[in-house]
Design a protein around this motif. Structure first.
Motif, PDB file in Angstrom:
ATOM      1  N   MET A 126      46.047  35.605  39.095  1.00 38.45           N
ATOM      2  CA  MET A 126      45.430  36.722  39.808  1.00 38.45           C
ATOM      3  C   MET A 126      45.059  37.856  38.844  1.00 38.45           C
ATOM      4  O   MET A 126      44.046  38.527  39.038  1.00 38.45           O
ATOM      5  N   GLU A 127      45.860  38.073  37.809  1.00 39.34           N
ATOM      6  CA  GLU A 127      45.491  39.074  36.801  1.00 39.34           C
ATOM      7  C   GLU A 127      44.225  38.639  36.064  1.00 39.34           C
ATOM      8  O   GLU A 127      43.366  39.462  35.741  1.00 39.34           O
ATOM      9  N   PHE A 128      44.102  37.341  35.818  1.00 43.73           N
ATOM     10  CA  PHE A 128      42.874  36.827  35.214  1.00 43.73           C
ATOM     11  C   PHE A 128      41.681  37.074  36.134  1.00 43.73           C
ATOM     12  O   PHE A 128      40.638  37.570  35.697  1.00 43.73           O
ATOM     13  N   TYR A 129      41.818  36.718  37.428  1.00 43.81           N
ATOM     14  CA  TYR A 129      40.711  36.917  38.369  1.00 43.81           C
ATOM     15  C   TYR A 129      40.360  38.397  38.486  1.00 43.81           C
ATOM     16  O   TYR A 129      39.195  38.750  38.633  1.00 43.81           O
ATOM     17  N   GLN A 130      41.366  39.267  38.396  1.00 43.45           N
ATOM     18  CA  GLN A 130      41.085  40.696  38.411  1.00 43.45           C
ATOM     19  C   GLN A 130      40.263  41.081  37.183  1.00 43.45           C
ATOM     20  O   GLN A 130      39.352  41.906  37.283  1.00 43.45           O
ATOM     21  N   SER A 131      40.548  40.469  36.026  1.00 42.14           N
ATOM     22  CA  SER A 131      39.768  40.771  34.825  1.00 42.14           C
ATOM     23  C   SER A 131      38.328  40.269  34.961  1.00 42.14           C
ATOM     24  O   SER A 131      37.420  40.821  34.366  1.00 42.14           O
ATOM     25  N   VAL A 132      38.129  39.234  35.771  1.00 46.14           N
ATOM     26  CA  VAL A 132      36.792  38.683  35.994  1.00 46.14           C
ATOM     27  C   VAL A 132      36.019  39.520  37.003  1.00 46.14           C
ATOM     28  O   VAL A 132      34.871  39.907  36.764  1.00 46.14           O
ATOM     29  N   GLY A 169      37.212  42.466  38.701  1.00 45.10           N
ATOM     30  CA  GLY A 169      37.593  43.858  38.871  1.00 45.10           C
ATOM     31  C   GLY A 169      38.341  44.041  40.171  1.00 45.10           C
ATOM     32  O   GLY A 169      38.782  43.067  40.788  1.00 45.10           O
ATOM     33  N   GLY A 170      38.497  45.281  40.592  1.00 43.12           N
ATOM     34  CA  GLY A 170      39.117  45.565  41.873  1.00 43.12           C
ATOM     35  C   GLY A 170      40.599  45.876  41.781  1.00 43.12           C
ATOM     36  O   GLY A 170      41.150  46.090  40.710  1.00 43.12           O
ATOM     37  N   THR A 171      41.216  45.906  42.955  1.00 40.24           N
ATOM     38  CA  THR A 171      42.616  46.282  43.095  1.00 40.24           C
ATOM     39  C   THR A 171      43.443  45.052  43.431  1.00 40.24           C
ATOM     40  O   THR A 171      43.128  44.332  44.379  1.00 40.24           O
ATOM     41  N   LEU A 172      44.517  44.844  42.664  1.00 41.59           N
ATOM     42  CA  LEU A 172      45.409  43.713  42.872  1.00 41.59           C
ATOM     43  C   LEU A 172      46.747  44.211  43.392  1.00 41.59           C
ATOM     44  O   LEU A 172      47.365  45.083  42.783  1.00 41.59           O
ATOM     45  N   LYS A 173      47.181  43.664  44.534  1.00 46.62           N
ATOM     46  CA  LYS A 173      48.504  43.965  45.098  1.00 46.62           C
ATOM     47  C   LYS A 173      49.318  42.676  45.043  1.00 46.62           C
ATOM     48  O   LYS A 173      48.825  41.615  45.421  1.00 46.62           O
ATOM     49  N   GLN A 209      46.990  39.765  46.580  1.00 39.99           N
ATOM     50  CA  GLN A 209      45.656  39.954  47.159  1.00 39.99           C
ATOM     51  C   GLN A 209      44.827  40.808  46.226  1.00 39.99           C
ATOM     52  O   GLN A 209      45.221  41.909  45.847  1.00 39.99           O
ATOM     53  N   LEU A 210      43.672  40.263  45.876  1.00 35.76           N
ATOM     54  CA  LEU A 210      42.714  40.968  45.042  1.00 35.76           C
ATOM     55  C   LEU A 210      41.534  41.392  45.909  1.00 35.76           C
ATOM     56  O   LEU A 210      40.903  40.546  46.549  1.00 35.76           O
ATOM     57  N   GLU A 211      41.280  42.691  45.951  1.00 35.57           N
ATOM     58  CA  GLU A 211      40.137  43.251  46.674  1.00 35.57           C
ATOM     59  C   GLU A 211      39.162  43.781  45.637  1.00 35.57           C
ATOM     60  O   GLU A 211      39.416  44.797  45.004  1.00 35.57           O
ATOM     61  N   ALA A 212      38.062  43.059  45.430  1.00 34.03           N
ATOM     62  CA  ALA A 212      37.068  43.473  44.441  1.00 34.03           C
ATOM     63  C   ALA A 212      36.079  44.453  45.072  1.00 34.03           C
ATOM     64  O   ALA A 212      35.851  44.430  46.286  1.00 34.03           O
ATOM     65  N   GLY A 265      33.253  43.333  47.422  1.00 35.90           N
ATOM     66  CA  GLY A 265      33.572  42.779  48.734  1.00 35.90           C
ATOM     67  C   GLY A 265      34.316  41.460  48.689  1.00 35.90           C
ATOM     68  O   GLY A 265      34.763  40.961  49.721  1.00 35.90           O
ATOM     69  N   PHE A 266      34.492  40.870  47.512  1.00 32.65           N
ATOM     70  CA  PHE A 266      35.249  39.626  47.397  1.00 32.65           C
ATOM     71  C   PHE A 266      36.728  39.894  47.668  1.00 32.65           C
ATOM     72  O   PHE A 266      37.274  40.899  47.220  1.00 32.65           O
ATOM     73  N   THR A 267      37.368  38.979  48.365  1.00 28.56           N
ATOM     74  CA  THR A 267      38.809  39.015  48.565  1.00 28.56           C
ATOM     75  C   THR A 267      39.353  37.649  48.179  1.00 28.56           C
ATOM     76  O   THR A 267      38.841  36.621  48.616  1.00 28.56           O
ATOM     77  N   LEU A 268      40.385  37.657  47.367  1.00 26.71           N
ATOM     78  CA  LEU A 268      41.035  36.430  46.937  1.00 26.71           C
ATOM     79  C   LEU A 268      42.532  36.620  47.111  1.00 26.71           C
ATOM     80  O   LEU A 268      43.082  37.645  46.701  1.00 26.71           O
ATOM     81  N   MET A 269      43.183  35.651  47.753  1.00 25.71           N
ATOM     82  CA  MET A 269      44.625  35.703  47.964  1.00 25.71           C
ATOM     83  C   MET A 269      45.273  34.510  47.288  1.00 25.71           C
ATOM     84  O   MET A 269      44.641  33.479  47.091  1.00 25.71           O
TER      85      MET A 269
END
Length: 136
Positions: free
Chosen positions: A19-25, A27-31, A53-56, A59-63
């Motif tokens: 998830m930290e990797f996807y956040q680097s790809v 952006g957004g807020t990771l909880k 949960q990553l909220e870019a 509008g992308f959301t990835l859990m």
């Protein structure tokens, strides 16, 4: 909040790193919450991710989550479709239809984190998670 549909990824032990990797790809807020934060502070899985949960901003959301010890994990089939939101009536209706003729793995009921949640595999073999967010 409108209901949303997004992918939910399962990992063995590296959900945080993924998830930290996807956040680097994206952006957004990771909880991130661990199993230890939700009732298993001393268990073998305490430091594993129960829910991330990553909220870019686009509008992308990835859990995602780590798969607890003792549960099956099969890379390549480690994705579910998540329906979540606060429209309880609609989401309960989706649950009833998706679980009919399928297999319920987590009954749809209030969970330790306060939301109503259920997990099932529909009659076509697709895993679903339905979560009704409760007011804070």
């Amino acid at each position: 909040m409108a209901s949303v549909l997004n992918p939910y990824l399962s990992f063995r032990d590296d959900a945080r790193q993924a998830m930290e990797f996807y956040q680097s790809v994206f952006g957004g807020t990771l909880k991130v919450n661990t199993f230890g934060e939700f009732g298993s502070p001393d268990g073998a899985d305490a430091k594993k991710i129960m829910h991330a949960q990553l909220e870019a901003e686009n509008g992308f959301t990835l859990m995602a989550s780590d798969t607890p010890a003792g549960m099956e994990h099969n890379p390549g089939t480690n994705i579910s479709v998540s329906l979540s939101g606060d429209d309880a009536e609609d989401l309960r209706g989706y649950w009833e239809k998706l679980s009919a003729g399928g297999t319920v793995s987590v009954p749809f009921e209030k969970q330790m984190w306060g939301d109503e949640f259920g997990a099932c595999v529909d009659k076509f073999g697709i895993p679903w998670m339905v979560n009704v967010v409760q007011p804070a």
